[in-house]
Enzyme design. Structure first.
Site, PDB file in Angstrom:
ATOM      1  N   SER A  29       0.844  -1.195   0.000  1.00  0.00           N
ATOM      2  CA  SER A  29       0.000   0.000   0.000  1.00  0.00           C
ATOM      3  C   SER A  29       0.883   1.249   0.000  1.00  0.00           C
ATOM      4  CB  SER A  29      -0.929  -0.037   1.218  1.00  0.00           C
ATOM      5  OG  SER A  29      -1.902   0.963   1.135  1.00  0.00           O
ATOM      6  N   ASN A  30       0.352   2.394   0.409  1.00  0.00           N
ATOM      7  CA  ASN A  30       1.132   3.630   0.470  1.00  0.00           C
ATOM      8  C   ASN A  30       0.637   4.480   1.651  1.00  0.00           C
ATOM      9  OD1 ASN A  30      -1.037   5.492  -0.509  1.00  0.00           O
ATOM     10  ND2 ASN A  30      -0.899   4.119  -2.282  1.00  0.00           N
ATOM     11  N   HIS A  31       1.252   5.662   1.812  1.00  0.00           N
ATOM     12  CA  HIS A  31       1.001   6.473   3.014  1.00  0.00           C
ATOM     13  C   HIS A  31      -0.212   7.391   2.911  1.00  0.00           C
ATOM     14  CE1 HIS A  31       4.635   5.236   5.018  1.00  0.00           C
ATOM     15  NE2 HIS A  31       5.365   5.553   3.967  1.00  0.00           N
TER      16      HIS A  31
END
Ligand code: C5P
Length: 221
Positions: A29-31
């Site tokens: 995923s990402n932030h």
């Protein structure tokens, strides 16, 4: 009290990250926090629009008075948006969609083995590009871009390639911009123009985007 300048309009916003499963316990995923997309959705609601918010996993409460559609992966988000895009007046793709997903999703938890391991990834569908290719007459499409270098060149290329009417770009490394912040520093790109906004709250960025889309719509008439 906001004047209801979007009364009768339908607005679809995407927000947050997507999660791409590796196995039953892990994902890529990402932030992304979802803050910018949620702020746009709430502002559109306050301006009188009927709002749909399709969002990945976030730590934010569902906004009241907004049709909220939680999803997990890019493929889920694509399907949720495809089912709802046709009758929207404005679409704003603020979600940080994972560009790649694991080629294989393991049914059981992957076991620790060698010192090194490789995971094969395959490209996810580009939802914004799909929307650009299937845009109903009169719909206004807004993309986002977060860059760490060559902001202007990358933003202009994305705007053209994905057939957006406008693209909101920010640099992750600019102070006051980025994922978990409550402010943003963005430049809005149009096919032949750009407007640099100073440091604004994500609500103010949302309001500016929505008003800009309304102006584009009126000028197209
Ligand atoms: O190419 P890049 O990922 O930087 O483009 C960002 C824009 O494209 C954002 O509006 C994002 O929501 C959208 N996007 C998408 N589907 C993807 C990747 C990005 O809709 N698979």
């Amino acid at each position: 009290f906001a004047p209801r300048i979007l009364e009768g309009k339908r607005v679809l916003v995407s927000a947050g990250p997507t999660q791409e499963a590796l196995d039953p316990v892990r994902f890529i995923s990402n932030h992304s926090s979802g803050k910018q997309g949620f702020a746009i959705a709430k502002k559109a609601r306050d301006l009188g629009a009927r709002v749909t918010l399709v969002h990945g996993p976030v730590d934010l409460a569902a906004p009241e008075g907004v049709d909220t559609v939680p999803v997990r992966s890019a493929q889920d988000m694509l399907e949720a948006i495809q089912a709802r895009h046709a009758d929207q007046d404005y679409i704003i793709m603020a979600a940080a969609v994972s560009d790649y997903r694991p080629k294989r999703v393991h049914e059981q938890k992957m076991k620790k083995k060698d010192d090194e391991m490789a995971v094969e990834l395959v490209k996810n569908p580009d939802i914004l590009a799909w929307l650009g290719d299937h845009k109903p007459k009169g719909q206004i499409l807004c993309g986002f871009a977060m860059e760490t270098e060559n902001l202007e060149q990358n933003a202009k290329e994305k705007l053209a390639k994905k057939h957006c009417d406008l693209l909101v770009a920010n640099n992750l490394f600019t102070k006051g911009a980025g994922f978990q912040t409550s402010t943003n520093v963005v430049t809005i790109f149009f096919p032949d123009d750009k407007v640099e906004l100073g440091t604004l709250t994500k609500e103010e960025v949302g309001e500016t985007i929505l008003k800009t889309m309304k102006t584009l719509e009126e000028n197209a008439c």
